[in-house]
Design an enzyme around this catalytic site. Structure first.
Site, PDB file in Angstrom:
ATOM      1  CG  PHE A   1      -9.934  -9.058  12.000  1.00 26.41           C
ATOM      2  CD1 PHE A   1      -8.695  -9.462  12.489  1.00 26.41           C
ATOM      3  CD2 PHE A   1     -10.166  -9.169  10.633  1.00 26.41           C
ATOM      4  CE1 PHE A   1      -7.728  -9.994  11.656  1.00 26.41           C
ATOM      5  CE2 PHE A   1      -9.216  -9.708   9.781  1.00 26.41           C
ATOM      6  CZ  PHE A   1      -7.991 -10.120  10.293  1.00 26.41           C
ATOM      7  CD  GLN A   2      -7.370  -6.991   8.174  1.00 27.52           C
ATOM      8  OE1 GLN A   2      -8.277  -6.830   7.368  1.00 27.52           O
ATOM      9  NE2 GLN A   2      -6.182  -7.501   7.822  1.00 27.52           N
TER      10      GLN A   2
ATOM     11  CG  MET B   1      22.402  13.295   3.533  1.00 29.49           C
ATOM     12  SD  MET B   1      23.554  14.442   2.733  1.00 29.49           S
ATOM     13  CE  MET B   1      22.651  14.824   1.231  1.00 29.49           C
TER      14      MET B   1
ATOM     15  CE  LYS C   1     -17.159  -6.669   3.394  1.00 25.11           C
ATOM     16  NZ  LYS C   1     -16.448  -7.941   3.691  1.00 25.11           N
TER      17      LYS C   1
ATOM     18  CD  GLU D   1      -1.711  -2.323   1.832  1.00 28.03           C
ATOM     19  OE1 GLU D   1      -2.612  -3.173   1.984  1.00 28.03           O
ATOM     20  OE2 GLU D   1      -0.523  -2.499   2.213  1.00 28.03           O
TER      21      GLU D   1
END
Length: 554
Positions: A113-114, A467, A163, A51
């Site tokens: 959940f999630q 760097m 959802k 993602e």
């Protein structure tokens, strides 16, 4: 017309003329993905490997095309994986709409959940965000999100959709999107007259141009402005391409790794005209010494940036393109021969230089400019290679340099390169990377191969975090704490294992031919360039020092 929430989302994307989105499916967005499947002839979905890669791809797509970048992710970890990409877009004012799924409304706030409160998490790094808890609000929320992402100073907007909202049905009525108009008004009209007086009175004007010039499509207006008032122009990192890199008035970057001509020019100027820039700390250095001889005129669309880091003498709040057009219409061509000659002498005397006896990133980037005739879109990761890419490739057009400036996101470049290549299929797109940054999101090579994208990854491989090592050398007594990357990775085999093409470059004589071969391949290519671990980015201003106190590496 009675539609589900998922159907309404897709219809609203079509309303906004969205033809490309980036994302990764999951349980909370299954209904959305089902509708995307049914509408694949209208909306091209690019499946990334992660993602975060999708968020950077949407960012690169937006920066290079001027359109809104759209990214979709599922709830929980899918949503949190977008956070770095959203913050990157926020810091650099990139128009993006992030769409996340979430658990059903009844389960919100119950550690389901999630489930995460992604709206709460992203509140400080978005222009606005929404949790859609009522199906009747969905369409107008999406429309408003796209408008806000583009209007004024652009930025990311997040829409979190539970959802059950994607399943529920309501009446959908198609609407023409609200047109995003430029802000034509200038908040204080007298400031224009004051600005004109300052410009006419000045003997040594200097222009510091930032990313706002690129965002507002004001490049042509800036060129006319600079040529009319005979003022040298320096750019911030985000301003690269906003003023042509080969223009006689261009002096290079300004700030920590700016050219000596730029930094001395700012310091010696009696009027510093700051256009679409935010006075970042890497530009101004020691604040009380910055432009100490100059009156500062600041032009910006965002009033929050005025007097935030540096106090101005006068300021104009308005769209950069609109303001420059108004100024240009009232200015007559000026003569400042002595000032321009003084700056030109500085440019010649303190031109960028590097060790030409060995293979170096600077040499590779100069050859890349020659081979591509300056027409490529360049993305970068973050580190030494980023600064070399800004210094040694001359950007003559806006939207051709894509880099994480404000947040400094290692791992940004490859995702952005994918987004830029998808949005500009006929362009040569090159990601200039360091070996440290490349390792962070190299899994996105899989995405480039899947979609047969002819992008090129140019790794400046010094086997260290360059760097950070440079700072350890200069300021930490050469104590190289965990900055040596001593794994012997065969990047040619790595490329081939993903289905890409790999090249190794160890000599200067191999550079030009390899670059030409890579372009001819018309598929994903990784070029590994072996450079010295102790090569440094010069010039450099020490953190907290005045910008005219410049280390040249002599």
């Amino acid at each position: 017309m009675l539609l589900t929430g998922a159907q309404i989302l897709v219809e609203c994307l079509k309303e906004q003329k969205v033809d490309t989105i980036f994302g990764y499916p999951g349980g909370a967005v299954l209904n959305i993905y089902d509708e995307l499947y049914k509408n694949s002839e209208h909306i091209n979905h690019v499946l990334t490997s992660h993602e975060q890669g999708a968020s950077h791809a949407a960012d690169g797509y937006a920066r290079s095309t001027g359109k809104v970048g759209v990214v979709v992710a599922t709830s929980g970890p899918g949503a949190t994986n977008l956070v770095t990409g959203i913050a990157t877009a926020y810091m650099d004012s990139v128009p993006m709409v992030a769409i996340t799924g979430n658990v059903p409304v009844a389960l919100l706030g119950k550690d389901s959940f999630q489930e995460v409160d992604i709206a709460g998490i992203t509140m400080p790094i978005t222009k606005h965000n929404y949790i859609v808890k009522d199906i009747d609000d969905l369409a107008d929320t999406i429309r408003e999100a796209f408008y806000l992402a583009q209007e004024g100073r652009p930025g990311p907007v997040l829409i979190d959709i539970p959802k059950d909202i994607t399943i529920n049905k309501t009446e959908y009525v198609k609407k023409v999107p609200q047109k995003v108009e430029k802000r034509e008004e200038i908040k204080d009209s007298t400031s224009l007259d004051e600005a004109l007086a300052l410009i006419n009175e000045s003997k040594r004007p200097f222009i510091y141009a930032g990313g706002g010039v690129v965002t507002s499509n004001a490049s042509e207006e800036l060129i006319q402005f600079a040529q009319t008032i005979k003022a040298p122009v320096a750019c911030s990192l985000m301003g690269k391409g906003g003023f042509p890199g080969e223009h006689p008035l261009y002096t290079g970057m300004v700030g920590m790794h700016g050219s000596k001509a730029s930094n001395i020019g700012v310091t010696k100027s009696d009027l510093l005209i700051v256009i679409g820039a935010r006075f970042g700390d890497r530009v101004i250095g020691k604040a009380d010494s910055f432009a100490k001889n100059a009156k500062i005129l600041h032009i910006d669309i965002d009033p929050a940036e005025v007097n935030k880091n540096i106090m101005t003498y006068r300021h104009i709040i308005g769209d950069v393109q609109v303001v420059l057009k108004k100024l240009n219409s009232q200015l007559e061509e000026m003569k400042r021969k002595e000032w321009i000659e003084e700056i030109e002498t500085l440019k010649i005397k303190h031109a960028l230089k590097y060790n030409d006896d060995i293979l170096s990133a600077q040499y590779v980037i100069e050859k890349l400019y020659d081979v591509t005739k300056g027409e490529a879109i360049i993305t970068t990761e973050v580190g030494q290679h980023q600064m070399w890419a800004a210094q040694y490739y001359k950007y003559n057009k806006p939207k051709t340099f894509l880099s994480s400036g404000g947040l400094g996101t290692m791992g940004y470049g490859l995702g952005a390169c994918i987004g830029a290549q998808v949005g500009n299929p006929d362009k040569i797109v090159v990601n200039i990377a360091g070996d440290g940054s490349f390792r962070m999101n190299l899994n996105e090579i899989i995405t480039a191969v899947r979609y047969k994208l002819p992008l090129i990854v140019l790794i400046m491989n010094n086997h260290v975090l360059g760097m950070v090592r440079q700072w350890q050398t200069l300021f930490y007594g050469e104590r190289y704490s965990y900055t040596t990357l001593d794994q012997d990775i065969d990047y040619v085999k790595l490329a081939e294992s993903f289905g890409a093409v790999g090249f190794n470059v160890t000599k200067k004589e191999e550079v030009e031919e390899t670059l030409k071969k890579a372009i001819e391949e018309r598929r994903p290519v990784i070029i590994n360039c072996e450079i010295d671990k102790d090569d440094k980015v010069w010039p450099m201003v020490a953190p907290g020092a005045a910008i005219d106190n410049i280390m040249l590496g002599d």
